[in-house]
Motif scaffolding. Structure first.
Motif: not given
Length: 589
Positions: A122-131, A290-300
């Motif tokens: 999330a900090l590396l802004r990798a969330g957009g790679s899903m596309r 990116d925020r979704e990855l951040f939230g999933q990271g905290l959850a895990n």
């Protein structure tokens, strides 16, 4: 992808990933609708949480802890207003071999490490790679996951002992053989009844939680009839355990890096896919990847502290959330709160649920995961899509999910490169008509050949270009029009340099026209333009290059009057189709 390096930049990046006032404002809207949706999702999620906890090897209590802790944290910190997080079948597929190799403590450690990796992504802004993940890969591993989940339930559905082993095909076959030697029909009947009620009920009234109704009915039947050949879930703790890091063994971290990478990759992929599905089911909702990855990271990170398994966004529960009218995070937060109440107040009742009933729930879930229409459309689209889908599904079943995704992506990349490479061609000018004007016949007679290079000139197509170009025969001057080249990489530039060198060794003059500014860096890096510049062989437009070619031939005494009956050049191999043409009227480059 830009990565802030300063401490101030990192703080700013973290701040941008935290909940904002707008989230609270949205949660205050339509509270009754969201509370109702959250209650419905909790009812649907209860048997799934129990079933996936059992299937993972850590027990039903681990599934409940994950649904409560991870579900609440992801609801608050995630990037989607509609996402529901918890244990999923896809994650269970990955966790089974980890349990076999490293035990329950290894699974908790892997979940913690995966959470840290997700926060880093999330900090590396990798969330957009899903596309960039092709649809056939997604459909293929979804089909493979459904098959694996179904096979995982065979032992509990047949009432057989759960054998050790990580390969679901071997585990399922062992259970079938054990059942065949000593069949008891109560467990299969319960599993089939629960699965049938869920599948038929979903077609009749999709909004009714038939999974819970079927599980309750199966439990009541077992308890009232005194059937003793069906195993229940067993005792559950009344409440969540106190958070603890007692499972963490720092000496084992090195051996758990690869499983943690696999779990993090799956959690990111499935969560972002689920959030995208939720966006597509609504109007005006868009998740922040990116925020979704951040939230999933905290959850895990938090779930293992309470004994929970790694979690992801759950597509089925998220879809139920959307269909029942959820509009904000309040619904998914309510889902976690209701499950927490069940953990604290109803654990003794839940402990009586037959494992065969949970197996029926998961069998029905596996069937409903398979979208037949989508699979049919994907396999009919192109042969490449069908190959990618089938290969990914088979790899998921035979290997594991992460390897399957890697294989699917690799094959998709190779097939895509082949398709792009086929677009590259060396074609005579003009391309739009077969007849030849007097000007074109003059060029043919003068041993001048003008070619337009179309498409990408890169590693996947460059060598074919070299073969075509160097097979020319009886040519004095070759003009290459480069304005239609879309991409040039180092391999393409080197191959072009090689072709120019070989033609010059044969005494053929090479000229280029219309080189795009964006391609000069690659061409200059290998020196291909230097071969031409010092002789003045690079031109801005093709007409200029044609005039220069004629002037060169006149100086050498080769060129006679236009239209003279000199022999026209032909490609090597004896083909009689013309290889030379002039620029169409109006063309300037």
């Amino acid at each position: 992808m830009s990565v802030p390096l300063s401490s101030a930049g990192i703080r700013s990046r973290i701040t941008s990933l935290l909940p904002a006032r707008a989230d609270l404002d949205q949660a205050r809207r339509h509270p009754r609708r969201n509370l109702s949706a959250g209650l419905t999702v909790a009812v649907v999620a209860l048997p799934l949480a129990l079933g996936f906890g059992v299937s993972s090897g850590l027990g039903a209590e681990a599934g409940l802890a994950t649904a409560v802790v991870a579900g609440a944290l992801a609801a608050v910190f995630g990037g989607s207003n509609l996402q529901v997080t918890g244990p999923t079948g896809a994650m269970t597929v990955v966790l089974v071999p980890i349990v076999a190799d490293h035990g329950p403590a290894g699974v908790l450690t892997v979940g913690l490490m995966a959470g840290v990796l997700l926060v880093a992504l999330a900090l590396l802004r990798a969330g957009g790679s899903m596309r960039y993940v092709p649809a056939p890969v997604v459909e293929g591993f979804t089909l493979g996951i459904a098959c694996v989940i179904g096979l995982q339930q065979i032992p509990n559905a047949l009432g057989a002992a759960q054998p050790d082993g990580e390969r679901v095909l071997a585990v399922a076959w062992h259970a079938v053989r054990e059942f065949a030697r000593d069949p008891h029909w109560t467990a299969p009947a319960l599993a089939a009844a629960v699965a049938g009620v869920m599948l038929l009920g979903a077609r009749w009234k999709p909004t009714v939680p038939f999974s819970v109704l079927a599980v309750i009915a199966a439990t009541v039947v077992v308890e009232t009839t005194g059937l003793d050949d069906v195993r229940p879930i067993g005792d559950l703790p009344s409440g969540l355990p106190a958070p603890s890091l007692s499972f963490l063994d720092t000496s084992a971290l090195g051996g758990l890096v690869a499983p943690a990478l696999a779990v993090a990759a799956l959690a990111a992929l499935e969560s972002l896919l689920s959030a995208s599905v939720a966006d597509g089911m609504t109007v005006g909702q868009r998740h922040d990847p990116d925020r979704e990855l951040f939230g999933q990271g905290l959850a895990n990170i938090a779930a293992p502290l309470f004994g929970g398994v790694p979690a992801t966004g759950a597509i089925a529960r998220t879809a139920v959330n959307v269909r029942t009218g959820a509009t904000s995070r309040l619904a998914s937060l309510t889902h976690a709160a209701v499950l927490a109440v069940i953990v604290f107040a109803a654990a003794p009742l839940v402990s009586h649920i037959p494992l065969a009933a949970l197996a029926g729930v998961l069998l029905a879930t596996a069937v409903r995961m398979v979208e037949v229409g989508s699979l049919r459309a994907m396999t009919r689209a192109t042969r490449s899509d069908a190959v990618i889908l089938v290969l990914t599904a088979v790899a998921t079943l035979v290997l594991d999910l992460v390897q399957a995704v890697i294989i699917g992506l690799a094959v998709a990349g190779v097939l895509a490169l082949r398709a792009v490479a086929r677009q590259a061609r060396l074609a005579p000018l003009p391309l739009d008509r077969g007849d030849h004007t007097d000007e074109e016949h003059a060029l043919l007679a003068q041993h001048i050949v003008a070619y337009r290079v179309d498409g990408p000139l890169f590693f996947a197509a460059a060598h074919r270009f070299l073969l075509e170009l160097t097979e020319l025969a009886e040519v004095r001057v070759v003009i290459l029009r480069m304005s239609h080249v879309s991409v040039v990489d180092a391999t393409g530039a080197l191959v072009l340099k090689d072709a120019v060198t070989k033609l010059r060794r044969r005494g053929i003059v090479v000229m280029v026209s219309g080189v795009c500014p964006g391609h000069r860096r690659a061409l200059d890096a290998v020196g291909v333009l230097d071969l031409l510049r010092h002789e003045g062989r690079e031109y801005a437009t093709t007409p200029q290059a044609i005039d220069a070619a004629r002037a060169h031939l006149q100086r050498d005494g080769v060129l006679r009057t236009a239209g003279s009956p000199a022999t026209a050049p032909a490609p090597a191999g004896g083909t009689s189709s013309p290889a030379t043409a002039s620029l169409p009227a109006g063309e300037t480059s």
